[in-house]
Every structure is written in C-alpha cells, then in structure tokens.
Design an enzyme around this catalytic site. Structure first.
Site, PDB file in Angstrom:
ATOM      1  N   SER A 105      42.637 -16.490 -67.797  1.00  0.00           N
ATOM      2  CA  SER A 105      41.621 -16.429 -66.745  1.00  0.00           C
ATOM      3  C   SER A 105      42.207 -15.987 -65.407  1.00  0.00           C
ATOM      4  O   SER A 105      41.472 -15.862 -64.428  1.00  0.00           O
ATOM      5  CB  SER A 105      40.957 -17.805 -66.584  1.00  0.00           C
ATOM      6  OG  SER A 105      41.849 -18.737 -66.022  1.00  0.00           O
ATOM      7  N   THR A 113      39.461 -19.542 -63.609  1.00  0.00           N
ATOM      8  CA  THR A 113      40.022 -19.194 -62.313  1.00  0.00           C
ATOM      9  C   THR A 113      40.989 -20.316 -61.994  1.00  0.00           C
ATOM     10  O   THR A 113      40.956 -21.352 -62.637  1.00  0.00           O
ATOM     11  CB  THR A 113      38.877 -19.204 -61.258  1.00  0.00           C
ATOM     12  OG1 THR A 113      37.934 -18.199 -61.579  1.00  0.00           O
ATOM     13  CG2 THR A 113      39.357 -19.017 -59.836  1.00  0.00           C
ATOM     14  N   THR A 159      42.008 -15.154 -59.686  1.00  0.00           N
ATOM     15  CA  THR A 159      41.325 -15.050 -60.981  1.00  0.00           C
ATOM     16  C   THR A 159      41.388 -13.631 -61.539  1.00  0.00           C
ATOM     17  O   THR A 159      41.590 -12.669 -60.790  1.00  0.00           O
ATOM     18  CB  THR A 159      39.835 -15.428 -60.804  1.00  0.00           C
ATOM     19  OG1 THR A 159      39.223 -15.545 -62.081  1.00  0.00           O
ATOM     20  CG2 THR A 159      39.075 -14.371 -60.026  1.00  0.00           C
ATOM     21  N   ARG A 203      33.261  -5.060 -60.543  1.00  0.00           N
ATOM     22  CA  ARG A 203      32.596  -6.336 -60.226  1.00  0.00           C
ATOM     23  C   ARG A 203      33.536  -7.262 -59.439  1.00  0.00           C
ATOM     24  O   ARG A 203      34.668  -7.500 -59.818  1.00  0.00           O
ATOM     25  CB  ARG A 203      32.164  -7.024 -61.529  1.00  0.00           C
ATOM     26  CG  ARG A 203      31.505  -8.398 -61.338  1.00  0.00           C
ATOM     27  CD  ARG A 203      32.450  -9.545 -61.640  1.00  0.00           C
ATOM     28  NE  ARG A 203      31.775 -10.844 -61.690  1.00  0.00           N
ATOM     29  CZ  ARG A 203      32.426 -12.009 -61.720  1.00  0.00           C
ATOM     30  NH1 ARG A 203      33.733 -12.045 -61.674  1.00  0.00           N
ATOM     31  NH2 ARG A 203      31.763 -13.138 -61.777  1.00  0.00           N
ATOM     32  N   GLY A 242      33.924 -11.138 -58.164  1.00  0.00           N
ATOM     33  CA  GLY A 242      33.376 -12.483 -58.322  1.00  0.00           C
ATOM     34  C   GLY A 242      33.400 -13.225 -57.003  1.00  0.00           C
ATOM     35  O   GLY A 242      33.484 -12.621 -55.926  1.00  0.00           O
ATOM     36  N   ASP A 243      33.356 -14.544 -57.089  1.00  0.00           N
ATOM     37  CA  ASP A 243      33.375 -15.378 -55.882  1.00  0.00           C
ATOM     38  C   ASP A 243      34.792 -15.572 -55.333  1.00  0.00           C
ATOM     39  O   ASP A 243      34.966 -15.847 -54.146  1.00  0.00           O
ATOM     40  CB  ASP A 243      32.745 -16.749 -56.163  1.00  0.00           C
ATOM     41  CG  ASP A 243      33.425 -17.476 -57.330  1.00  0.00           C
ATOM     42  OD1 ASP A 243      33.939 -16.789 -58.241  1.00  0.00           O
ATOM     43  OD2 ASP A 243      33.415 -18.715 -57.339  1.00  0.00           O
ATOM     44  N   THR A 275      35.661 -23.027 -59.525  1.00  0.00           N
ATOM     45  CA  THR A 275      35.905 -22.195 -60.700  1.00  0.00           C
ATOM     46  C   THR A 275      34.599 -22.151 -61.489  1.00  0.00           C
ATOM     47  O   THR A 275      33.806 -23.086 -61.430  1.00  0.00           O
ATOM     48  CB  THR A 275      37.016 -22.787 -61.585  1.00  0.00           C
ATOM     49  OG1 THR A 275      36.650 -24.123 -61.961  1.00  0.00           O
ATOM     50  CG2 THR A 275      38.346 -22.829 -60.858  1.00  0.00           C
ATOM     51  N   GLY A 276      34.405 -21.083 -62.213  1.00  0.00           N
ATOM     52  CA  GLY A 276      33.170 -20.959 -62.994  1.00  0.00           C
ATOM     53  C   GLY A 276      32.431 -19.698 -62.616  1.00  0.00           C
ATOM     54  O   GLY A 276      32.999 -18.800 -61.967  1.00  0.00           O
ATOM     55  N   GLY A 313      30.942 -16.919 -60.996  1.00  0.00           N
ATOM     56  CA  GLY A 313      31.035 -16.583 -59.583  1.00  0.00           C
ATOM     57  C   GLY A 313      29.743 -16.133 -58.935  1.00  0.00           C
ATOM     58  O   GLY A 313      29.527 -16.357 -57.744  1.00  0.00           O
TER      59      GLY A 313
HETATM   60  N1  GLY Z   1      34.926 -17.669 -60.632  1.00  0.00           N
HETATM   61  C1  GLY Z   1      35.486 -16.543 -61.205  1.00  0.00           C
HETATM   62  C2  GLY Z   1      34.568 -15.395 -61.290  1.00  0.00           C
HETATM   63  O1  GLY Z   1      33.397 -15.556 -61.552  1.00  0.00           O
HETATM   64  O2  GLY Z   1      35.016 -14.291 -61.109  1.00  0.00           O
END
Ligand code: GLY
Length: 353
Positions: free
Chosen positions: A90, A201, A219, A229, A231-232, A252-253, A255
C-alpha cells in the site's frame, strides 16, 4: 525541534548529498520556530501514533524524538521503513500500481513549529515520496508538486530513481487485468488465487516534550486507479494535518471520501473545540458518512468502504477510530510500542456484504 546547530549540520549534510541550498536563511528559520515555540513551562508527553502498519516505525520515531530529533524528521524516518518494505503493497516500493501497471505515489507532511508543509502526487520511480514531500517544503516556496514536475524535482534533489513494481505486485496487477472481462484478449489464469487489493496508506503523527507536533502520510494509493488519480494522502487537511497549537490527525482508507470531508483538518478542529482525540476521530467519520454518495452506502446507510482516522493532541493524548470495529492502530509513548484497538462507528457485523 531543531536547534540552530542541528539545523546547520543537517543543511551541510544535505548539501554534501548534492542537495540545493536551502531557500530560506537560518535566521528566517529560527524566527519562524521562535514564533511558534510553546512557552518553556509547557510540559508535554512525547507520543507517536500511526496506522497499524507503522508499528516498527512508531518505535523508531519515538526513540529518535527522545534523542532530540525533530518530530517531522523522526516520523519520516518511521514511514521510510514502510515505504522501503517491498511486502507492504500500500506504500512505496512494492505498492500496487495503477491500471496501466505503473506505481504512482502520493505523500504530504506538515511541520508544526515552523507551520510549513510539503507534498508530492503521482510521483513515479522514487520509493520515499515522504522525503521528496519534505524537500518540497524545505527547498521551495510551493507546497505541492505532481507528476512530471515532481519527478524532475526529485531527480534534481538527488533522489535515486528505481523500479517500484515488485514481481508480487506485477502478478497481482496481471491477475486483476486478466479478470476484468471475459471478452478481452487476456486469458484468465489462476482463477482461484486471491488478488491483493488495497487503498491502504501509512499516516504517522508525533509530539515531543516541548509540544511540537508534526504529521506525514504516504501511499501508493488506490490499487488499479486511473493514471493521474490523486488520493487524500498528498492533500493537506485531508490525508494529514497539523496545527502546532492543537495537535495532528491523519487517515488511511478510501481517499475520495476523505478529500470531500477534509478529514485531517476537521479532526484537528474537533480537538480545538474540546473533543478528545477519539471523539474527534469519530465525529469526522460521522461527517464522512454524511458526505458519502448513495452508491457507496447500503440500504441502511452503512458505508461500503473503510477509513480509519488517527488523532494526537499537543498534550500527548491520542485516539483513533474506524468505520467498523476490528481495526487497530500503532502507538509509542513511555509505555513502549503497541497496537491498540480503534473505536468504531459501526459493528463489524453491520458491514454490507
Ligand atoms: N488513502 C489512500 C488513497 O485513497 O489514496
């Protein structure tokens, strides 16, 4: 916190490694630190909190903080362990690739005492995006570089490119690709083998005895994502956030949900408004559910995704929460490194099938 001597020594070391000269003077740096430094009377409690995959990293970071290392340098050392671990799919080296089989990494960091921030997104070929994010913070006037520009920056700063796609992750990608459609030109193979999949992440947050706080998140993002793309994790206020007066938070999770909710910022604001770290994390999760589009909710409004939120207050209190019970997080304080249970919004038995 860095004293002038350590700062100058570190700057000399980075120069020796071929890094560009710092764009601010040591005097400016000291002025910023002094502006944000808590009163000498402050009696903090050093603590490092991270997602569960940071269990080795929280100990490394805590020990470094105890030895006087700056909180951000310490936690970046902690997450580097995971970025460089080819078995964590991850993050960093060995992270699962995008739909084209290319590993694209995201990371961001915030340094409480100087109120500085840096980030990179869609970075290819460099295993430690957290260090590149910190270099953006240390050596430029920007806070976020992405894609080709981030790559050129990392190269210019002397980071060494490498192939980040391990055989294990390549196999998972090929299996995923071969199972996409019965009518394409890829024959399915190993149908019975489970494909790894992650939107995992690592987020890590730390406070030292002086009450100085920092946060970092890094991540490989959502497995099989579209090229480009973000993410968060590279977004300040979402994947992580620090306000040196209050504390730090990250997550984490999935995003996309967190970006819409500004989860890192919201959790720190929750603590500012009097919530404990755990309460603040739970309230952020409630807001995430509120901000979720119907396709990601079941008929009872339960989310079809996972997110964990980690929070650390300036005084060393900490907490974490996930959508469903069963998740854990890593912490290291005077009691040593350990995994603790996350609080949860919903029971695991309520998870949509
Ligand atoms: N939290 C990691 C992502 O969604 O990229």
């Amino acid at each position: 916190m860095l004293d002038r001597r350590t700062f100058l020594e570190q700057s000399a070391l980075l120069s020796a490694l071929g890094f560009l000269p710092r764009t601010i003077s040591a005097e400016e740096y000291e002025r910023d630190v002094a502006r944000a430094t808590p009163t000498p009377a402050f009696r903090g409690r050093p603590c490092v909190v991270s997602s569960a995959n940071g269990i080795a990293g929280v100990k490394l970071a805590y020990d470094r903080i105890a030895g006087g290392t700056d909180t951000l340098d310490a936690i970046i050392g902690g997450v580097n362990l995971v970025e460089l671990d080819p078995n964590d799919q991850s993050v960093g080296l060995g992270g699962l690739p995008n739909e084209d089989g290319v590993v694209q990494l995201d990371a961001s960091c915030m340094h409480g005492p100087t109120r500085r921030a840096g980030a990179v997104g869609c970075l290819e070929d460099f295993a430690t995006p957290s260090l590149v994010a910190k270099a953006v913070m240390d050596y430029t006037t920007h806070v976020l570089l992405v894609g080709k520009g981030a790559h050129r920056f990392a190269t210019a700063m002397g980071f060494k490119p490498q192939d980040l796609l391990t055989d294990k992750s390549r196999q998972d990608w090929l299996r995923w690709k071969s199972r996409l459609s019965k009518t394409d030109n890829w024959l399915d193979h190993d149908d019975n083998v489970k494909i790894n999949w992650t939107h995992g992440t690592i987020n890590m947050n730390a406070v030292n005895a002086a009450g100085d706080v920092s946060s970092v998140t890094t991540t490989s993002g959502l497995a099989w994502k579209l090229d480009g793309r973000l993410g968060d994790s590279p977004i300040h206020g979402a994947g992580q956030y620090t306000d040196n007066d209050i504390g730090a938070a990250g997550s984490t999770g999935l995003g996309e949900i967190n970006i819409k909710t500004c989860g890192g910022f919201l959790t720190v604001e929750g603590m500012r408004n009097g919530s404990t770290p755990e309460q603040a994390a739970l309230k952020t999760l409630e807001r995430m559910v509120h901000m979720t589009e119907p396709r990601l909710l079941d008929e009872r409004g339960r989310p079809r995704y996972d997110i964990q939120v980690y929070a650390l207050a300036k005084d060393g209190r900490f907490g974490a929460a996930g959508m469903y019970d069963g998740a854990s997080f890593a912490v290291c304080d005077e009691k040593g490194p350990r995994l603790e249970k996350c609080a949860a919004l919903f029971k695991a038995s309520e998870r949509p099938r």
